[in-house]
Scaffold this motif. Structure first.
Motif, PDB file in Angstrom:
ATOM      1  N   MET A   1     -46.141   0.772   6.782  1.00 23.83           N
ATOM      2  CA  MET A   1     -44.770   0.491   7.227  1.00 23.83           C
ATOM      3  C   MET A   1     -43.787   0.818   6.105  1.00 23.83           C
ATOM      4  O   MET A   1     -43.991   0.428   4.958  1.00 23.83           O
ATOM      5  N   LEU A   6     -39.259  -2.801   6.265  1.00 20.67           N
ATOM      6  CA  LEU A   6     -39.515  -4.098   5.641  1.00 20.67           C
ATOM      7  C   LEU A   6     -38.199  -4.774   5.266  1.00 20.67           C
ATOM      8  O   LEU A   6     -38.006  -5.965   5.526  1.00 20.67           O
ATOM      9  N   TYR A 120     -61.166 -11.507  -5.934  1.00 21.33           N
ATOM     10  CA  TYR A 120     -60.897 -10.307  -5.135  1.00 21.33           C
ATOM     11  C   TYR A 120     -60.203  -9.256  -5.989  1.00 21.33           C
ATOM     12  O   TYR A 120     -60.468  -8.059  -5.891  1.00 21.33           O
ATOM     13  N   ILE A 172     -49.745 -11.417  -1.325  1.00 22.19           N
ATOM     14  CA  ILE A 172     -49.359 -11.953  -0.015  1.00 22.19           C
ATOM     15  C   ILE A 172     -50.450 -12.879   0.509  1.00 22.19           C
ATOM     16  O   ILE A 172     -50.172 -13.960   1.041  1.00 22.19           O
ATOM     17  N   GLU A 173     -51.728 -12.474   0.307  1.00 22.85           N
ATOM     18  CA  GLU A 173     -52.830 -13.363   0.689  1.00 22.85           C
ATOM     19  C   GLU A 173     -52.688 -14.703  -0.018  1.00 22.85           C
ATOM     20  O   GLU A 173     -52.863 -15.767   0.575  1.00 22.85           O
ATOM     21  N   LYS A 176     -49.925 -16.791   1.352  1.00 26.60           N
ATOM     22  CA  LYS A 176     -50.312 -17.406   2.621  1.00 26.60           C
ATOM     23  C   LYS A 176     -51.303 -18.551   2.402  1.00 26.60           C
ATOM     24  O   LYS A 176     -51.255 -19.555   3.095  1.00 26.60           O
ATOM     25  N   ALA A 179     -50.544 -22.428   1.889  1.00 21.28           N
ATOM     26  CA  ALA A 179     -50.435 -23.408   2.976  1.00 21.28           C
ATOM     27  C   ALA A 179     -51.590 -24.406   2.920  1.00 21.28           C
ATOM     28  O   ALA A 179     -51.459 -25.550   3.339  1.00 21.28           O
ATOM     29  N   LEU A 180     -52.741 -23.955   2.376  1.00 21.95           N
ATOM     30  CA  LEU A 180     -53.907 -24.835   2.309  1.00 21.95           C
ATOM     31  C   LEU A 180     -53.678 -26.049   1.422  1.00 21.95           C
ATOM     32  O   LEU A 180     -54.307 -27.086   1.617  1.00 21.95           O
ATOM     33  N   ALA A 190     -45.913 -26.137   4.178  1.00 23.80           N
ATOM     34  CA  ALA A 190     -46.768 -26.490   5.316  1.00 23.80           C
ATOM     35  C   ALA A 190     -46.861 -28.010   5.483  1.00 23.80           C
ATOM     36  O   ALA A 190     -46.847 -28.529   6.599  1.00 23.80           O
ATOM     37  N   LEU A 211     -42.206 -20.541  10.040  1.00 24.98           N
ATOM     38  CA  LEU A 211     -42.730 -19.181  10.162  1.00 24.98           C
ATOM     39  C   LEU A 211     -41.740 -18.180   9.577  1.00 24.98           C
ATOM     40  O   LEU A 211     -42.126 -17.265   8.848  1.00 24.98           O
ATOM     41  N   TYR A 214     -41.873 -18.346   5.706  1.00 27.18           N
ATOM     42  CA  TYR A 214     -43.045 -17.650   5.148  1.00 27.18           C
ATOM     43  C   TYR A 214     -42.877 -16.142   5.282  1.00 27.18           C
ATOM     44  O   TYR A 214     -43.202 -15.380   4.374  1.00 27.18           O
ATOM     45  N   LEU A 215     -42.356 -15.721   6.442  1.00 26.83           N
ATOM     46  CA  LEU A 215     -42.157 -14.290   6.671  1.00 26.83           C
ATOM     47  C   LEU A 215     -41.227 -13.711   5.610  1.00 26.83           C
ATOM     48  O   LEU A 215     -41.510 -12.679   5.003  1.00 26.83           O
ATOM     49  N   SER A 218     -43.055 -13.443   2.251  1.00 26.70           N
ATOM     50  CA  SER A 218     -44.039 -12.342   2.221  1.00 26.70           C
ATOM     51  C   SER A 218     -43.342 -10.991   2.139  1.00 26.70           C
ATOM     52  O   SER A 218     -43.757 -10.111   1.387  1.00 26.70           O
ATOM     53  N   LEU A 219     -42.271 -10.838   2.936  1.00 26.08           N
ATOM     54  CA  LEU A 219     -41.573  -9.552   2.944  1.00 26.08           C
ATOM     55  C   LEU A 219     -40.964  -9.271   1.576  1.00 26.08           C
ATOM     56  O   LEU A 219     -40.971  -8.132   1.107  1.00 26.08           O
ATOM     57  N   SER A 222     -43.688  -7.925  -0.526  1.00 23.01           N
ATOM     58  CA  SER A 222     -43.987  -6.533  -0.119  1.00 23.01           C
ATOM     59  C   SER A 222     -42.968  -5.571  -0.683  1.00 23.01           C
ATOM     60  O   SER A 222     -43.311  -4.533  -1.253  1.00 23.01           O
TER      61      SER A 222
ATOM     62  N   THR B  64     -47.591 -14.284   7.822  1.00 23.79           N
ATOM     63  CA  THR B  64     -47.456 -15.738   7.857  1.00 23.79           C
ATOM     64  C   THR B  64     -48.843 -16.375   7.793  1.00 23.79           C
ATOM     65  O   THR B  64     -49.820 -15.780   8.237  1.00 23.79           O
ATOM     66  N   PRO B  65     -48.941 -17.579   7.202  1.00 24.51           N
ATOM     67  CA  PRO B  65     -50.253 -18.179   6.982  1.00 24.51           C
ATOM     68  C   PRO B  65     -50.972 -18.530   8.285  1.00 24.51           C
ATOM     69  O   PRO B  65     -50.344 -19.001   9.236  1.00 24.51           O
ATOM     70  N   ILE B  68     -50.522 -22.145   9.495  1.00 20.88           N
ATOM     71  CA  ILE B  68     -49.312 -22.409  10.265  1.00 20.88           C
ATOM     72  C   ILE B  68     -49.462 -21.883  11.686  1.00 20.88           C
ATOM     73  O   ILE B  68     -49.011 -22.492  12.649  1.00 20.88           O
TER      74      ILE B  68
END
Lengths: 242, 219
Positions: A1, A6, A120, A172-173, A176, A179-180, A190, A211, A214-215, A218-219, A222, B64-65, B68
């Motif tokens: 993309m 983005l 990773y 990004i991983e 995300k 949230a854990l 979260a 949402l 978070y979006l 992340s963006l 990116s 997004t996670p 969520i």
């Protein structure tokens, strides 16, 4: 993309948050969620730093280290890639105290996510170093450089460019996975969402905002990584032309 | 006493029963992910204007996670009249999440099919459905099987998230054992070892599969 799409998505998501913030039901939740987002960002940034350090160290240890160090790094990578981030988080939080090491939830969060993503990351560092042409090593040998010198001055700067896109995905991983940490009682984004949901049952506004937030985060990552990649490879293109 | 073998043996059967739930969730979730991903990838090629919409959708899901998204399916869907039990909601969320990743894998597979294959099927006056079923998919799927396998393993490692909505899978069971007995060391370590063993075995299987596919393609 493409980077334009983005940026477009980022602008749209921020605009949506701004528009929703003017609505009475939504504006009620925004301050609390922003507070949670601040903690999310803090954990993500610290975790990313740890991940980069661990990724580079583990990759170098596996490629050039003496045998014991190599095994240690391999065990680290396999364990953290082979189990779930949540299991690692719980293990550090609940089991580590049994061994006499009691940490607060915050350092546990940074440690677990950083170590997980670092495992990773070591694979992508390794791949990037291996992708540098053999001739570069040979040229370094011809110049009578030591292996450490070649790595530092010739190989790593070139591998760095190849590493940027996969690290972007990993950041990004990691963002995300933050949230854990809500599940080990840290009041991140979260956690705030769940808490507010339980208190008010205003499920739709809360989760829509979360949402979108978070979006947007992340963006931003990116887009930042795309710009970094563009900048880093500029020098390379110039070098080729000259 | 840090590690108690008799306690570990005592809780093993309970964890084994919970592992069945984790594996069930994995297989159902992956079935959704693999089929929905394929549908998305095919729609993208077959319907001209959907490309942009689908890539934005994929980007939204991937940015997004998952936790969520699980909450979203579990708490927000009922507001629209779709009440799901925790297991179904969790499996659905995981399936949709990984469908986004899988659709990109399928897309890569389709992109690798030579243009001439499409042109040949037009020349033979095949319908686009027949082209997909008999020409494109049989060539596109085998090379991407290892990539899909990696996502199956990744999905399996995400199933502990279902504990957040109280599905009685491995992690939730380990947590319950921990809170009842005040011993977290054995249950959580055993869960970790179980995931580690499954991941190592499946990584080896995927490598073997990859070799097999390469050999077949070479022939």
């Amino acid at each position: 993309m493409g980077i334009r799409t983005l940026v477009g998505m980022l602008v749209v998501s921020l605009a949506l948050i701004a528009v929703l913030a003017t609505q009475a039901t939504y504006s009620l939740f925004l301050p609390g969620l922003l507070q949670g987002a601040a903690l999310t960002i803090e954990i993500a940034v610290l975790g990313s730093l740890l991940a980069v350090v661990m990724g580079v160290l583990a990759a170098l240890a596996r490629m050039y280290g003496p045998a014991p160090l190599r095994w240690l790094a391999t065990v680290y990578v396999e364990i953290f890639r082979g189990t779930s981030a949540l299991v690692q988080l719980f293990w550090l939080f609940f089991v580590l105290p049994q061994f006499g090491v009691t940490l607060d939830a915050f350092p546990v969060a940074v440690l677990a996510l950083g170590l997980n993503v670092g495992a990773y990351g070591s694979e992508c560092v390794r791949g990037a170093i291996q992708s540098v042409a053999r001739g570069q090593w040979e040229a370094g040998t011809a110049l009578n450089m030591s292996r450490a010198q070649m790595l530092r001055r010739i190989i790593l700067p070139q591998a760095f460019i190849a590493m940027i896109p996969p690290w972007g995905n990993l950041f990004i991983e990691l963002l995300k996975s933050t949230a854990l940490v809500s599940l080990i009682t840290l009041s991140d984004l979260a956690f705030k969402a769940q808490q507010m949901n339980q208190n008010t049952f205003k499920t739709i506004p809360i989760f829509t905002l979360v949402l979108l937030m978070y979006l947007a985060m992340s963006l931003t990552v990116s887009i930042g990584m795309r710009l970094l990649e563009r900048r880093a490879s500029l020098g390379l293109a110039r070098g080729k032309a000259a | 006493m840090i590690w108690d073998w008799s306690f570990a043996l005592e809780i093993l059967p309970v964890l084994a029963r919970a592992a069945v739930i984790s594996i069930e969730a994995t297989l159902l979730g992956f079935a959704i992910a693999a089929s929905l991903g394929l549908i998305l990838a095919v729609i993208r090629i077959a319907v001209p204007w959907t490309g942009w919409t689908i890539s934005v959708l994929v980007e939204l899901i991937r940015s997004t996670p998952l936790l969520i998204q699980i909450f979203f399916v579990y708490f927000v869907f009922p507001k629209f009249g779709l009440v799901l039990d925790a297991f179904t909601a969790g499996v659905l969320a995981i399936g949709i999440h990984y469908a986004a990743y899988c659709s990109e894998v399928y897309r890569a597979g389709f992109d690798n099919i030579h243009r001439g294959q499409w042109e040949a099927s037009i020349a033979l006056n095949l319908s686009s459905w027949t082209t997909f079923r008999d020409i494109i998919i049989p060539q596109a799927i085998p090379p991407i099987v290892p990539a899909l396998g990696n996502y199956l393993v990744a999905l399996f490692k995400e199933t502990p998230l279902l504990s957040a909505i109280a599905v009685l899978e491995l992690m939730q069971t380990a947590k319950i054992i921990g809170s009842e007995t005040f011993r977290y060391t054995e249950p959580i370590t055993l869960v970790g070892l179980f995931f580690l063993a499954m991941s190592l075995v499946s990584a080896a299987l995927i490598r073997a599969l990859e070799r097999l596919l390469n050999r077949r393609n070479a022939r």
